[in-house]
Design a protein around this motif. Structure first.
Motif, PDB file in Angstrom:
ATOM      1  N   THR A 244       0.826  -1.203   0.000  1.00 47.45           N
ATOM      2  CA  THR A 244       0.000   0.000   0.000  1.00 47.45           C
ATOM      3  C   THR A 244       0.859   1.250   0.000  1.00 47.45           C
ATOM      4  OG1 THR A 244      -0.107  -0.066   2.414  1.00 47.45           O
ATOM      5  CG2 THR A 244      -1.884  -1.166   1.194  1.00 47.45           C
ATOM      6  N   SER A 245       2.131   1.092   0.369  1.00 46.24           N
ATOM      7  CA  SER A 245       3.017   2.243   0.436  1.00 46.24           C
ATOM      8  C   SER A 245       4.354   1.902  -0.187  1.00 46.24           C
ATOM      9  CB  SER A 245       3.218   2.669   1.896  1.00 46.24           C
ATOM     10  OG  SER A 245       4.224   3.663   1.978  1.00 46.24           O
ATOM     11  N   ASN A 246       4.895   2.836  -0.935  1.00 45.63           N
ATOM     12  CA  ASN A 246       6.220   2.679  -1.531  1.00 45.63           C
ATOM     13  C   ASN A 246       7.246   3.545  -0.813  1.00 45.63           C
ATOM     14  OD1 ASN A 246       5.600   0.887  -3.854  1.00 45.63           O
ATOM     15  ND2 ASN A 246       4.263   2.598  -4.420  1.00 45.63           N
ATOM     16  N   TYR A 248       9.267   6.518   0.726  1.00 53.35           N
ATOM     17  CA  TYR A 248       9.526   7.891   0.272  1.00 53.35           C
ATOM     18  C   TYR A 248       9.338   8.064  -1.238  1.00 53.35           C
ATOM     19  CZ  TYR A 248      11.326   9.040   4.895  1.00 53.35           C
ATOM     20  OH  TYR A 248      11.435   9.273   6.229  1.00 53.35           O
ATOM     21  N   PHE A 249       9.336   6.961  -1.981  1.00 55.67           N
ATOM     22  CA  PHE A 249       9.132   7.077  -3.424  1.00 55.67           C
ATOM     23  C   PHE A 249       7.756   7.643  -3.752  1.00 55.67           C
ATOM     24  CE2 PHE A 249      12.689   4.029  -3.657  1.00 55.67           C
ATOM     25  CZ  PHE A 249      13.451   4.650  -4.619  1.00 55.67           C
ATOM     26  N   ASP A 250       6.759   7.402  -2.861  1.00 59.43           N
ATOM     27  CA  ASP A 250       5.433   7.967  -3.088  1.00 59.43           C
ATOM     28  C   ASP A 250       5.423   9.488  -3.002  1.00 59.43           C
ATOM     29  OD1 ASP A 250       3.987   5.684  -3.647  1.00 59.43           O
ATOM     30  OD2 ASP A 250       3.662   5.209  -1.533  1.00 59.43           O
ATOM     31  N   LYS A 251       6.432  10.047  -2.344  1.00 59.17           N
ATOM     32  CA  LYS A 251       6.486  11.488  -2.157  1.00 59.17           C
ATOM     33  C   LYS A 251       7.296  12.201  -3.241  1.00 59.17           C
ATOM     34  CE  LYS A 251       6.100  11.044   2.873  1.00 59.17           C
ATOM     35  NZ  LYS A 251       6.675  11.408   4.185  1.00 59.17           N
ATOM     36  N   LEU A 252       7.984  11.425  -4.080  1.00 58.19           N
ATOM     37  CA  LEU A 252       8.833  12.019  -5.107  1.00 58.19           C
ATOM     38  C   LEU A 252       8.068  12.210  -6.411  1.00 58.19           C
ATOM     39  CD1 LEU A 252      12.163  10.015  -4.633  1.00 58.19           C
ATOM     40  CD2 LEU A 252      11.642  12.310  -3.817  1.00 58.19           C
ATOM     41  N   PRO A 253       8.308  13.300  -7.109  1.00 61.52           N
ATOM     42  CA  PRO A 253       7.696  13.473  -8.430  1.00 61.52           C
ATOM     43  C   PRO A 253       8.181  12.390  -9.396  1.00 61.52           C
ATOM     44  CG  PRO A 253       8.635  15.528  -7.624  1.00 61.52           C
ATOM     45  CD  PRO A 253       9.106  14.460  -6.702  1.00 61.52           C
ATOM     46  N   TYR A 254       7.302  12.039 -10.326  1.00 63.48           N
ATOM     47  CA  TYR A 254       7.626  11.005 -11.317  1.00 63.48           C
ATOM     48  C   TYR A 254       8.921  11.353 -12.051  1.00 63.48           C
ATOM     49  CZ  TYR A 254       6.739   7.491 -14.953  1.00 63.48           C
ATOM     50  OH  TYR A 254       6.841   6.414 -15.785  1.00 63.48           O
ATOM     51  N   GLU A 255       9.071  12.624 -12.436  1.00 64.44           N
ATOM     52  CA  GLU A 255      10.242  13.044 -13.206  1.00 64.44           C
ATOM     53  C   GLU A 255      11.530  12.891 -12.410  1.00 64.44           C
ATOM     54  OE1 GLU A 255       7.537  14.756 -12.745  1.00 64.44           O
ATOM     55  OE2 GLU A 255       6.616  14.948 -14.726  1.00 64.44           O
ATOM     56  N   LEU A 256      11.451  13.119 -11.090  1.00 64.68           N
ATOM     57  CA  LEU A 256      12.650  13.007 -10.261  1.00 64.68           C
ATOM     58  C   LEU A 256      13.098  11.552 -10.139  1.00 64.68           C
ATOM     59  CD1 LEU A 256      14.770  14.350  -8.547  1.00 64.68           C
ATOM     60  CD2 LEU A 256      13.215  14.280  -6.588  1.00 64.68           C
ATOM     61  N   ILE A 257      12.140  10.648 -10.001  1.00 67.15           N
ATOM     62  CA  ILE A 257      12.494   9.224  -9.958  1.00 67.15           C
ATOM     63  C   ILE A 257      13.137   8.810 -11.279  1.00 67.15           C
ATOM     64  CG2 ILE A 257      11.607   6.877  -9.723  1.00 67.15           C
ATOM     65  CD1 ILE A 257       9.409   7.975  -7.940  1.00 67.15           C
ATOM     66  N   ALA A 273      13.513  -3.477 -11.578  1.00 68.46           N
ATOM     67  CA  ALA A 273      12.157  -3.685 -12.088  1.00 68.46           C
ATOM     68  C   ALA A 273      11.426  -4.802 -11.359  1.00 68.46           C
ATOM     69  CB  ALA A 273      12.210  -3.985 -13.584  1.00 68.46           C
ATOM     70  N   GLN A 274      12.156  -5.656 -10.650  1.00 61.28           N
ATOM     71  CA  GLN A 274      11.552  -6.799  -9.977  1.00 61.28           C
ATOM     72  C   GLN A 274      11.202  -6.523  -8.519  1.00 61.28           C
ATOM     73  OE1 GLN A 274      13.499 -10.681 -11.149  1.00 61.28           O
ATOM     74  NE2 GLN A 274      15.021  -9.283 -12.011  1.00 61.28           N
ATOM     75  N   THR A 275      11.376  -5.284  -8.070  1.00 60.08           N
ATOM     76  CA  THR A 275      11.175  -4.999  -6.644  1.00 60.08           C
ATOM     77  C   THR A 275       9.736  -4.658  -6.294  1.00 60.08           C
ATOM     78  OG1 THR A 275      11.835  -2.694  -7.012  1.00 60.08           O
ATOM     79  CG2 THR A 275      13.564  -4.240  -6.345  1.00 60.08           C
ATOM     80  N   CYS A 276       9.102  -3.806  -7.079  1.00 57.09           N
ATOM     81  CA  CYS A 276       7.712  -3.424  -6.802  1.00 57.09           C
ATOM     82  C   CYS A 276       7.099  -2.855  -8.076  1.00 57.09           C
ATOM     83  CB  CYS A 276       7.639  -2.414  -5.661  1.00 57.09           C
ATOM     84  SG  CYS A 276       8.355  -0.805  -6.062  1.00 57.09           S
ATOM     85  N   LYS A 277       5.785  -2.705  -8.074  1.00 55.37           N
ATOM     86  CA  LYS A 277       5.097  -2.264  -9.287  1.00 55.37           C
ATOM     87  C   LYS A 277       5.454  -0.829  -9.658  1.00 55.37           C
ATOM     88  CE  LYS A 277       1.184  -5.388  -9.642  1.00 55.37           C
ATOM     89  NZ  LYS A 277      -0.288  -5.489  -9.811  1.00 55.37           N
TER      90      LYS A 277
END
Length: 590
Positions: A244-246, A248-257, A273-277
């Protein structure tokens, strides 16, 4: 024309004590470049076949194998391409040569006989395929026997290089040497390669089974499905955890990731790519594959790899497939399918030594890659001459590398006529061209934006062709006329060239014995931006004219005066004292 292979009866001996077989190479089956001509044996890779010609002597000998480049000079000239991003730091190979031996053995040692400026070999590999087998193998495997980062060897004398190799679990008679010459002060020269091995699989011992960290990484990739041959597993929709939670990645903008992931190599992207969706989505985003360098993975890249990369490469602009696809790894049909989906945005395509290419492939490139500006077909010597006609359809080309290809005059004239935006053109060692004066005339008439031109070892260009070039291409910054025997200074061609090309930064007049003081003084007066000059072998240049050149050309960094009879060691020493920033090379045959 000589055959592209040189076959010599392999010298071998068997030790009765340990049943070890010792073999010299029987044949040179493939290589990426060489200093020599396609029509002779001097300085060619074919000299690596058979017993030593020179060893244990040291020095510059024509009977050895020599690659085309050395040092960092080729990376500093105007024709140098921009490096690909995401190249793994442990891949530093610049050239290679593959050698076939008479009998398959489990290798226990590989010895390389180096006779001049040793230290270029950085990787040795063995292949499971037998080049003399009448039927193709069901599987082809490459295994690294030894690898090391480029290191500086402070001696130029001959040596027998005997690295400690890893044991492998299959017999081989196909060995590949990969080299990096960037730290060398001059061309490395190789005389022979010796393969030691046993017919029976040896018992693994602590002494001979040492594995370095690079090998561990390779093993990790294979065992954990992270090798290039398992891209389908890496990128498929495997059971990724449903969190349900990723964090700190949930708090980062898509472009920054996306920006963070730009720093990862391709295998690292595959692992992530095999770690989470969420990270799988980022790792599969086509924006991560705008620049894609697959050359480091040549040993494993195959049709399956291309198939599973295809959905992620719809936006690819730079693609490097050099050295890939050989021995059936990539099929024409899969390459064609890949380009039909991924070719529309391609601007740069590197295909050096990609021997799977045929006429169909070049036709597909010309049809599916309308935006292509940069095409490298260096050493694709198995392409038939008629295949090159399709390149003329790529009217937006700005860089074209045809070194060591079988392009013929008619096809090349068509290319020059339609590709008038060319800025960089390499025609070195293109032996099928009948009249280089005609080619030079067309270049001068059509390619007004040309900045660099490689005519290394063109066999028949004369002062007439040079005049057409100089008058028609005033923007030239780099010109390689090395080993062009039909050019004579007495015609005034070099002096006129210097007067008409003030932007020259690199000029190679290698092995032209007629270059004289007048030519050097014209360069000093008119080409003050000169950075690299090679006049190896001239008999008519004095230290006085060289001093004028060095005083005038403040940016000069490379001056090769090897085998210049008027330039002795004392003259070189005096020039080095006066101009310490210039690398002045003086070489002798021992």
């Amino acid at each position: 024309m000589m055959n592209s292979h040189r076959t010599i009866e392999a010298n071998s001996r068997t030790s009765p004590l340990n049943a070890e077989l010792v073999q010299y190479a029987k044949e040179v089956v493939d290589f990426s470049s060489h200093y020599g001509s396609e029509n002779s044996m001097s300085y060619t890779m074919w000299n690596l076949a058979g017993v030593p010609n020179v060893f244990p002597s040291s020095g510059d000998f024509t009977q050895t194998a020599v690659f085309r480049t050395y040092g960092t000079w080729w990376d500093q000239c105007p024709s140098a391409p921009v490096p690909f991003k995401r190249t793994p730091p442990n891949f530093q190979s610049q050239d290679y040569v593959e050698l076939a031996f008479e009998q398959q053995v489990y290798p226990t040692a590989v010895h390389v006989l180096e006779t001049y400026h040793p230290g270029a070999v950085i990787r040795i590999l063995a292949c499971s395929a037998n080049p003399y087998s009448p039927s193709p193998p069901a599987e082809v495997r490459w295994e690294i026997l030894w690898s090391e980062k480029p290191t500086k060897v402070n001696a130029s004398q001959a040596r027998q290089f005997k690295p400690c190799i890893k044991q492998i679990n299959f017999p081989t008679n196909l060995i590949r040497l990969e080299v990096n010459s960037s730290l060398l002060d001059y061309y490395t020269e190789l005389d022979a390669v010796v393969l030691h091995g046993t017919k029976d699989k040896p018992v693994l011992s602590l002494k001979t089974s040492l594995i370095d960290m690079n090998d561990l990484e390779d093993d990790y990739e294979e065992k954990n499905g992270c090798g290039m041959d398992n891209l389908n597993k890496k990128f498929s929709s495997i059971a990724l955890r449903e969190g349900t939670s990723n964090g700190y990645f949930d708090k980062l903008p898509y472009e920054l990731i996306q920006l963070i992931l730009n720093h990862l190599t391709l295998p690292d992207l595959c692992r992530l790519a095999q770690t989470c969706k969420l990270l799988n989505q980022h790792c599969c985003d086509p924006l991560q594959y705008i620049h894609l360098n697959l050359q480091p993975y040549w040993a494993k890249l195959n049709d399956t790899s291309l198939e599973f990369l295809q959905p992620r490469c719809t936006l690819v602009q730079w693609l490097n497939l050099s050295w890939t696809g050989n021995r059936g790894f990539i099929s024409v049909s899969e390459f064609s399918r890949f380009l039909k989906v991924c070719g529309s945005e391609l601007v740069r395509l590197e295909l050096s030594c990609s021997h799977f290419l045929n006429e169909t492939c070049l036709e597909i490139i010309s049809e599916m890659c309308p935006n292509l500006q940069d095409l490298n077909l260096s050493s694709c010597d198995k392409l038939p001459p008629q295949a090159f006609n399709h390149i003329a359809k790529l009217c937006g080309l700005k860089r074209l590398v045809l070194y060591r290809t079988k392009v013929e005059q008619t096809a090349l004239l068509s290319i020059l006529n339609f590709c008038s935006e060319l800025q960089h053109l390499s025609l070195g060692s293109c032996v099928m061209i009948e009249d280089y004066d005609v080619i030079a005339s067309m270049i001068g008439a059509k390619c007004k934006q040309l900045r660099t031109l490689d005519l290394w070892r063109c066999k028949n260009i004369t002062e007439n062709g040079i005049a057409e070039l100089a008058s028609g291409c005033p923007l030239l910054e780099e010109l390689d006329l090395g080993w062009c025997p039909t050019l004579q200074s007495s015609t005034g061609c070099f002096a006129k060239l210097a007067r008409q090309l003030p932007n020259l930064q690199k000029l190679f007049l290698t092995a032209n014995r007629s270059v004289c003081d007048t030519d050097i003084e014209e360069l000093a007066c008119n080409c003050t931006r000169l950075r690299q000059l090679d006049i190896l072998g001239t008999r008519m240049v004095s230290p006085a004219s060289l001093r004028k050149l060095l005083e005038s050309c403040k940016d000069l960094s490379l001056l090769d005066v090897s085998f210049c009879s008027q330039i002795d060691n004392r003259a070189v020493l005096e020039l080095n004292v006066s101009f310490p920033k210039v690398f002045i090379k003086k070489s002798f045959t021992q």
